[in-house]
Design an enzyme around this catalytic site. Structure first.
Site, PDB file in Angstrom:
ATOM      1  N   ASN A 154       0.824  -1.211   0.000  1.00 41.23           N
ATOM      2  CA  ASN A 154       0.000   0.000   0.000  1.00 41.23           C
ATOM      3  C   ASN A 154       0.859   1.263   0.000  1.00 41.23           C
ATOM      4  OD1 ASN A 154      -2.403  -1.415   0.163  1.00 41.23           O
ATOM      5  ND2 ASN A 154      -2.606  -1.198   2.376  1.00 41.23           N
ATOM      6  N   GLY A 203       1.096  -1.205   3.998  1.00 39.47           N
ATOM      7  CA  GLY A 203       0.459  -2.481   3.651  1.00 39.47           C
ATOM      8  C   GLY A 203       0.982  -3.513   4.629  1.00 39.47           C
ATOM      9  N   GLY A 253       2.421  -7.347  25.754  1.00 31.29           N
ATOM     10  CA  GLY A 253       3.311  -8.428  25.360  1.00 31.29           C
ATOM     11  C   GLY A 253       2.640  -9.388  24.392  1.00 31.29           C
ATOM     12  N   GLY A 311       2.363  -4.401  14.747  1.00 38.28           N
ATOM     13  CA  GLY A 311       2.055  -5.840  14.650  1.00 38.28           C
ATOM     14  C   GLY A 311       2.761  -6.459  13.455  1.00 38.28           C
ATOM     15  N   ASP A 312       2.815  -5.734  12.365  1.00 38.95           N
ATOM     16  CA  ASP A 312       3.497  -6.250  11.164  1.00 38.95           C
ATOM     17  C   ASP A 312       4.993  -6.428  11.428  1.00 38.95           C
ATOM     18  OD1 ASP A 312       1.033  -5.916   9.913  1.00 38.95           O
ATOM     19  OD2 ASP A 312       1.552  -3.911   9.204  1.00 38.95           O
ATOM     20  N   GLY A 331       5.356   6.413  11.005  1.00 39.37           N
ATOM     21  CA  GLY A 331       5.291   5.680   9.748  1.00 39.37           C
ATOM     22  C   GLY A 331       5.259   4.184   9.961  1.00 39.37           C
TER      23      GLY A 331
HETATM   24  O1  RIB Z   1      -0.779  -2.662   9.714  1.00 39.25           O
HETATM   25  C1  RIB Z   1      -0.556  -1.370   9.209  1.00 39.25           C
HETATM   26  C2  RIB Z   1      -0.876  -1.316   7.746  1.00 39.25           C
HETATM   27  O2  RIB Z   1      -2.254  -1.589   7.571  1.00 39.25           O
HETATM   28  C3  RIB Z   1      -0.656   0.018   7.101  1.00 39.25           C
HETATM   29  O3  RIB Z   1       0.650   0.188   6.614  1.00 39.25           O
HETATM   30  C4  RIB Z   1      -1.754   0.099   6.042  1.00 39.25           C
HETATM   31  O4  RIB Z   1      -1.287   0.155   4.747  1.00 39.25           O
HETATM   32  C5  RIB Z   1      -2.661  -1.114   6.295  1.00 39.25           C
HETATM   33  O5  RIB Z   1      -2.444  -2.138   5.402  1.00 39.25           O
END
Ligand code: RIB
Length: 288
Positions: free
Chosen positions: A10, A38, A206, A233-234, A269
């Site tokens: 994204n 994304g 945690g 989380g990503d 960001g």
């Molecule tokens: O988890 C965060 C992401 O969720 C953002 O970067 C956004 O693009 C959505 O996909």
């Protein structure tokens, strides 16, 4: 050992707002930025920065050269990314002074990924490799099935939560990663957590790894002052997948992932805030 990641790419439009807008409210943003995001791209960047060979599988549209350049710049192999006519996906992200966010996504090319594209990208994958999937693309159930048939570890981040997508991909997953809300939604829909390894992230508290084959493992988050939790989380999931793929045990992989996420939330960001392995190792050494 490679982390293959079928995931969204994204363009994030990020608005710093005095508070998250209420229904019917019009708000002036305090600041605006644009960056790579994304859930998929963020997880690929996290995995690559953690040191894993990372091949992204996905799709973007025209006029997005900077997106590809950014992902490559973070060390992600784009061999599995197709250029399509559909526009690149984007996200509208509001971030409040407490670092919380509210996100709307437009999937665009992310939902035009086909099982054939995934099959082609996994042609050389095997049992030493890992597949990551989330719920922001098409073809994730087919990807999970194809990967399991090839013997890969399949790490499924069930976000954004969609019970039909969960039911379709779950039979092929080896590890299901959810936040607390997604875990509650899964329990409500299925009556209980599914009988596979589940990792539940609990934000600043945690994370907990529940397994039928081992004792539950709970790890407390590192204390930091967040400025933006978008992509935290990503960062955790991508780093965790990299750690497991590189041969770390689950405790070591969780600690690495927790540290990467702790650093990431201290910066604004999504992808651009993800630390590299050297910074994470330095952070962990400082924790003692
Ligand atoms: O988890 C965060 C992401 O969720 C953002 O970067 C956004 O693009 C959505 O996909």
């Amino acid at each position: 050992m490679t982390v293959y990641n079928l995931g969204s790419i994204n363009i994030d439009h990020v608005y710093r707002v005095p508070h998250l807008p209420a229904p019917g409210e019009t708000l002036s943003a305090l600041a605006y930025t644009q960056g790579l995001g994304g859930k998929g791209a963020n997880q690929s960047v996290a995995a690559a920065r953690a040191g894993a060979r990372t091949v992204h599988i996905g799709a973007i549209g025209p006029n997005s050269d900077w997106v590809r350049d950014a992902m490559r710049g973070y060390g992600v192999d784009l061999a599995g990314v197709s250029l399509l006519e559909e526009p690149t996906g984007h996200a509208i992200i509001n971030v409040d002074p407490g670092a919380e966010n509210a996100i709307v996504i437009y999937p665009g090319a992310n939902r035009a990924v086909t099982p054939a594209m995934v099959e082609a990208a996994l042609a050389e994958a095997g049992p030493v490799d890992t597949l990551l999937i989330q719920n922001e693309t098409s073809a994730q159930a087919e990807a999970a099935a194809a990967a399991r048939a090839r013997g890969l570890r399949v790490v499924y981040s069930a976000a954004p939560f969609d019970i039909d997508a969960v039911k379709a991909a779950l039979p092929h997953a080896s590890l299901l990663v959810m936040n607390e809300i997604e875990a509650d939604q899964t329990r409500a829909a299925l009556g209980a957590l599914p009988p596979l390894d589940c990792l539940i992230t609990r934000g600043a508290k945690g994370a907990e790894w529940i397994s039928a084959r081992a004792e539950p493992l709970f790890m407390t988050a590192f204390r930091v002052t967040p400025v933006d939790t978008t992509g935290a989380g990503d960062t955790f999931i991508g780093t965790l997948a990299a750690g497991l793929d590189l041969g770390l045990d689950r405790a070591a992989a969780m600690r690495l992932a927790m540290a990467a996420a702790a650093i990431q939330v201290t910066r604004a960001g999504a992808a651009q805030a993800i630390p590299d392995r050297a910074e994470v190792d330095t952070f962990l050494r400082a924790q003692g």
